[in-house]
Design an enzyme around this catalytic site. Sequence first.
Site, PDB file in Angstrom:
ATOM      1  N   GLU A   1      64.973 -35.743  68.719  1.00  0.00           N
ATOM      2  CA  GLU A   1      64.130 -34.656  69.223  1.00  0.00           C
ATOM      3  C   GLU A   1      62.790 -34.616  68.483  1.00  0.00           C
ATOM      4  OE1 GLU A   1      67.158 -31.502  71.281  1.00  0.00           O
ATOM      5  OE2 GLU A   1      66.602 -31.080  69.195  1.00  0.00           O
TER       6      GLU A   1
ATOM      7  N   GLU B   1      70.856 -34.976  75.597  1.00  0.00           N
ATOM      8  CA  GLU B   1      71.650 -33.792  75.258  1.00  0.00           C
ATOM      9  C   GLU B   1      71.612 -32.825  76.431  1.00  0.00           C
ATOM     10  OE1 GLU B   1      70.624 -31.858  71.603  1.00  0.00           O
ATOM     11  OE2 GLU B   1      70.238 -33.750  70.553  1.00  0.00           O
TER      12      GLU B   1
END
Length: 373
Positions: free
Chosen positions: A145, A248
């Site tokens: 991320e 995710e």
Amino acid sequence: MRDFFIKGMDLSTLPEVERCGGRFYDHGVQGDAVDILKGYGMNMVRLRLWNDPYSEEGAPYGAGGCDLETVLSLAGRVKEKGLSWLLDFHYSDFWADPGKQILPKKWRRLNVEGLERAVYDYTAGVLLRCERQGVSPCIAAVGNELTNGLLWPYGKVPEYGNIARFVSAGIRAVRDVNPDISVMIHLDNGGNNELYRRWFDHYLENRGEDFDYIGLSYYPFWHGSLALLEANMRDLAIRYGKEMIVAEVSMGHTVEDYQSYEKLGDKERKGMATTPELTAQVPYPMTVPGQADFMRDFLETLGKVPEGMAKGFFYWEPGWLPVPGSGWATEAALAYIKENGPGGNEWANQALFDYQGNALKALEVIRDFSWGR
């Protein structure tokens, strides 16, 4: 890989959950969680790796451990089940995400050039260990991320030149060790097209190394509608010509508290990540049928991305049950990230098993859904 649609699961915390007493059931029959998930269509596993998830005194940080030995052991278990896996480099000793990208303890005194070399050496060293143990991943995510960069403060947005240097060092290491391993660059906030265009434009302008997949995190209670996710992925497919994986995704199956399962006092637990205010923003009830309906619509959304450029997803984390002893951070970890806590598991109502470990209906959707590929 090119004709393979990923139905993936992040199982990073599974060994800890099992050690803490977590058990898994399919229609009342106890079984290995990996076997159960594979029976529902799981064909790849995602595992996160932290550099050194222990304090200088040796106290563990928790949340599955996720040091190299733990990851190698779980990768071997996955391989024995006939599954491939994705290795998720965090380049931190604990959680790395848009809100924190903390330098590993051993890298704290390094400058930009030293960090670039450290990323290369560390990435190559890990992958060589994987090769020696016969458990090489098929995909490596170089960073986790990376929306706001990595290795702060040197690689924090807007230091895109350093971001490109650090990420490129990791990519070069992957290519040098095993060019058959695909490379992912992963951001969060999958419904935010402006963010993705800005980030990848800057990365490419700074001569970032080539890569294979754009990874996206998409949580409906944080990242907007499925329509925004679809629009972003459509644009990315055209603009960058890269295949995409939702690295995710999750959706809640209940709003029932699980404090009695964690066996923690009010001041010891973080509670649920999805507050009532957040759940009100999602057009699906956080129920077992609501979770299944969301997964069906999510999968249909991926199928709408043109040219088959959406290559699959990883559910985060389907087996993180609320068992005593498996929390997101220990006291030692909180000291490392400089947060007050508390601990506990804030994600249990997002799993694909209920609090007692029973497989939920959303798994049937994943198993039975066909993209016509």
